[in-house]
Design a protein around this motif. Structure first.
Motif, PDB file in Angstrom:
ATOM      1  N   ASN A   1       0.836  -1.195   0.000  1.00  0.00           N
ATOM      2  CA  ASN A   1       0.000   0.000   0.000  1.00  0.00           C
ATOM      3  C   ASN A   1       0.871   1.244   0.000  1.00  0.00           C
ATOM      4  O   ASN A   1       1.691   1.438   0.901  1.00  0.00           O
ATOM      5  CB  ASN A   1      -0.914   0.018   1.229  1.00  0.00           C
ATOM      6  N   ALA A   2       0.662   2.077  -0.992  1.00  0.00           N
ATOM      7  CA  ALA A   2       1.418   3.318  -1.110  1.00  0.00           C
ATOM      8  C   ALA A   2       0.552   4.499  -0.694  1.00  0.00           C
ATOM      9  O   ALA A   2      -0.651   4.533  -0.967  1.00  0.00           O
ATOM     10  CB  ALA A   2       1.881   3.508  -2.552  1.00  0.00           C
TER      11      ALA A   2
ATOM     12  N   TRP B   1      -7.816   5.765   3.406  1.00  0.00           N
ATOM     13  CA  TRP B   1      -8.423   4.448   3.615  1.00  0.00           C
ATOM     14  C   TRP B   1      -9.469   4.654   4.703  1.00  0.00           C
ATOM     15  O   TRP B   1      -9.151   5.061   5.828  1.00  0.00           O
ATOM     16  CB  TRP B   1      -7.380   3.411   4.052  1.00  0.00           C
ATOM     17  N   GLN B   2     -10.730   4.398   4.391  1.00  0.00           N
ATOM     18  CA  GLN B   2     -11.818   4.693   5.286  1.00  0.00           C
ATOM     19  C   GLN B   2     -11.806   3.772   6.516  1.00  0.00           C
ATOM     20  O   GLN B   2     -11.138   2.753   6.529  1.00  0.00           O
ATOM     21  CB  GLN B   2     -13.157   4.546   4.552  1.00  0.00           C
ATOM     22  N   TRP B   3     -12.584   4.119   7.542  1.00  0.00           N
ATOM     23  CA  TRP B   3     -12.684   3.301   8.747  1.00  0.00           C
ATOM     24  C   TRP B   3     -13.315   1.951   8.421  1.00  0.00           C
ATOM     25  O   TRP B   3     -14.387   1.887   7.831  1.00  0.00           O
ATOM     26  CB  TRP B   3     -13.522   4.014   9.806  1.00  0.00           C
ATOM     27  N   HIS B   4     -12.639   0.875   8.836  1.00  0.00           N
ATOM     28  CA  HIS B   4     -13.133  -0.464   8.493  1.00  0.00           C
ATOM     29  C   HIS B   4     -12.504  -1.523   9.392  1.00  0.00           C
ATOM     30  O   HIS B   4     -11.580  -1.235  10.164  1.00  0.00           O
ATOM     31  CB  HIS B   4     -12.808  -0.788   7.031  1.00  0.00           C
ATOM     32  N   GLN B   5     -13.026  -2.727   9.280  1.00  0.00           N
ATOM     33  CA  GLN B   5     -12.417  -3.934   9.843  1.00  0.00           C
ATOM     34  C   GLN B   5     -12.050  -4.836   8.679  1.00  0.00           C
ATOM     35  O   GLN B   5     -12.872  -5.064   7.793  1.00  0.00           O
ATOM     36  CB  GLN B   5     -13.402  -4.684  10.736  1.00  0.00           C
TER      37      GLN B   5
ATOM     38  N   PRO C   1     -12.779  -0.978  -3.445  1.00  0.00           N
ATOM     39  CA  PRO C   1     -14.042  -1.099  -2.712  1.00  0.00           C
ATOM     40  C   PRO C   1     -13.814  -1.615  -1.307  1.00  0.00           C
ATOM     41  O   PRO C   1     -13.011  -2.523  -1.092  1.00  0.00           O
ATOM     42  CB  PRO C   1     -14.844  -2.094  -3.562  1.00  0.00           C
ATOM     43  N   LEU C   2     -14.529  -1.034  -0.332  1.00  0.00           N
ATOM     44  CA  LEU C   2     -14.274  -1.347   1.057  1.00  0.00           C
ATOM     45  C   LEU C   2     -15.579  -1.347   1.846  1.00  0.00           C
ATOM     46  O   LEU C   2     -16.463  -0.523   1.592  1.00  0.00           O
ATOM     47  CB  LEU C   2     -13.320  -0.291   1.646  1.00  0.00           C
ATOM     48  N   TRP C   3     -15.698  -2.290   2.777  1.00  0.00           N
ATOM     49  CA  TRP C   3     -16.832  -2.309   3.710  1.00  0.00           C
ATOM     50  C   TRP C   3     -16.485  -1.365   4.863  1.00  0.00           C
ATOM     51  O   TRP C   3     -15.619  -1.661   5.672  1.00  0.00           O
ATOM     52  CB  TRP C   3     -17.101  -3.717   4.210  1.00  0.00           C
ATOM     53  N   THR C   4     -17.179  -0.233   4.946  1.00  0.00           N
ATOM     54  CA  THR C   4     -16.787   0.838   5.855  1.00  0.00           C
ATOM     55  C   THR C   4     -17.828   1.064   6.949  1.00  0.00           C
ATOM     56  O   THR C   4     -19.013   0.778   6.783  1.00  0.00           O
ATOM     57  CB  THR C   4     -16.576   2.141   5.076  1.00  0.00           C
ATOM     58  N   LEU C   5     -17.347   1.615   8.072  1.00  0.00           N
ATOM     59  CA  LEU C   5     -18.200   1.875   9.232  1.00  0.00           C
ATOM     60  C   LEU C   5     -18.720   3.310   9.190  1.00  0.00           C
ATOM     61  O   LEU C   5     -18.055   4.210   8.668  1.00  0.00           O
ATOM     62  CB  LEU C   5     -17.413   1.661  10.519  1.00  0.00           C
ATOM     63  N   ASP C   6     -19.907   3.521   9.776  1.00  0.00           N
ATOM     64  CA  ASP C   6     -20.445   4.888   9.779  1.00  0.00           C
ATOM     65  C   ASP C   6     -19.789   5.700  10.900  1.00  0.00           C
ATOM     66  O   ASP C   6     -19.229   5.168  11.861  1.00  0.00           O
ATOM     67  CB  ASP C   6     -21.972   4.900   9.885  1.00  0.00           C
TER      68      ASP C   6
ATOM     69  N   ALA D   1      -8.055   2.885  10.053  1.00  0.00           N
ATOM     70  CA  ALA D   1      -8.176   3.729   8.864  1.00  0.00           C
ATOM     71  C   ALA D   1      -6.828   4.405   8.650  1.00  0.00           C
ATOM     72  O   ALA D   1      -5.881   4.189   9.409  1.00  0.00           O
ATOM     73  CB  ALA D   1      -9.271   4.786   9.070  1.00  0.00           C
ATOM     74  N   SER D   2      -6.735   5.218   7.609  1.00  0.00           N
ATOM     75  CA  SER D   2      -5.577   6.112   7.471  1.00  0.00           C
ATOM     76  C   SER D   2      -6.002   7.333   6.668  1.00  0.00           C
ATOM     77  O   SER D   2      -6.781   7.223   5.710  1.00  0.00           O
ATOM     78  CB  SER D   2      -4.381   5.408   6.819  1.00  0.00           C
TER      79      SER D   2
END
Length: 266
Positions: free
Chosen positions: A96-97, A106-110, A167-172, A205-206
């Protein structure tokens, strides 16, 4: 490299461990040079941002010798095998760059949220282990963790197909705020060669990188062999289907390449 009781306790409590300078500057420099070469390759495994800069290169351990060796390095394999209590296989490998000025969020996720929903991984008996190939600072888009969030289990998520190229499964936001009020928010930073290991359930996340300094991290997503994925909706180079246990190499496996490079330059 096996974890002691105090480290195991901290991992259980926080969901992550951080090891500054686990790899030498020579080892990190070798891997960074190889990552730069991989990003220039014209192949389907290398994904770009809309700006054209590299975002992620998948499965580099299959077509680059240095990353092939890293993928079987005992400093990575031994502690994960210890925590997961058995043989492990490579579920995913990615570089990952966060390019200087242009590195996207990178959104909030697990991670397990994606592995469960997209790949049919039965249980969160898997984790990530990461190696910094650049110095990671507060300025160049470090990882953000919510300590203890791995104890909540799998959290409801939405499938974000628009924010970035991946595509990412993200948290609200409300859920992230709730978790952060309880566990806080940390950003492990350190020099190139540092190592992180973290639970597949840890919320993270980042942020974007608008600094003039790039940030590359290599991630191994490792899974217990009995917990292998059951669905094959994603490309094999994203979610691997070879469940063969990883046979670790010797601890000097990267330094052998470092020494070869030095000899060739003389």
């Amino acid at each position: 490299m096996y974890l002691n009781d105090a480290q195991l306790k901290k991992f259980d409590e926080d969901g992550y461990l951080f090891f500054p300078e686990m790899f030498s500057s020579d080892e990190a420099s070798l891997l960074k040079d190889e990552a730069d070469k991989v990003y220039l390759e014209d192949r389907k495994e290398v994904w770009k941002e809309s700006s054209g800069v590299a975002r992620t290169a998948f499965a580099a351990h299959k077509y680059n010798e240095a990353f092939g060796r890293l993928g079987a390095h005992p400093r990575l394999i031994e502690p994960v095998s210890q925590v997961l209590d058995g043989d492990i296989y490579m579920h995913q490998f990615k570089l990952n760059a966060k390019a200087a000025f242009d590195g996207a969020v990178w959104q909030w996720h697990q991670d397990y949220g994606t592995w469960k929903r997209d790949d049919g991984m039965p249980e969160p008996r898997a984790m990530n282990i990461a190696v910094f190939l650049d110095d990671v600072t507060a300025a160049n888009g470090p990882l953000l963790f919510i300590p203890g969030s791995h104890k909540v289990g799998v959290i409801d998520a939405g499938h974000d197909l628009k924010t970035t190229s991946y595509p990412l499964w993200t948290l609200d936001n409300d859920k992230v705020l709730e978790l952060a009020k309880r566990g806080g928010c940390v950003a492990p930073t350190g020099p190139a060669g540092s190592m992180l290991m973290f639970s597949s359930l840890l919320v993270h996340a980042s942020p974007p990188n608008i600094s003039p300094f790039g940030r590359t991290i290599v991630y191994l997503s490792l899974c217990h062999v009995n917990n292998h994925i059951r669905e094959f909706k994603r490309e094999e180079w994203i979610a691997h289907r070879d469940f063969t246990p990883i046979s670790k190499l010797n601890d000097n496996c990267l330094n052998e390449l470092v020494n070869q490079r030095v000899t060739a330059a003389e």
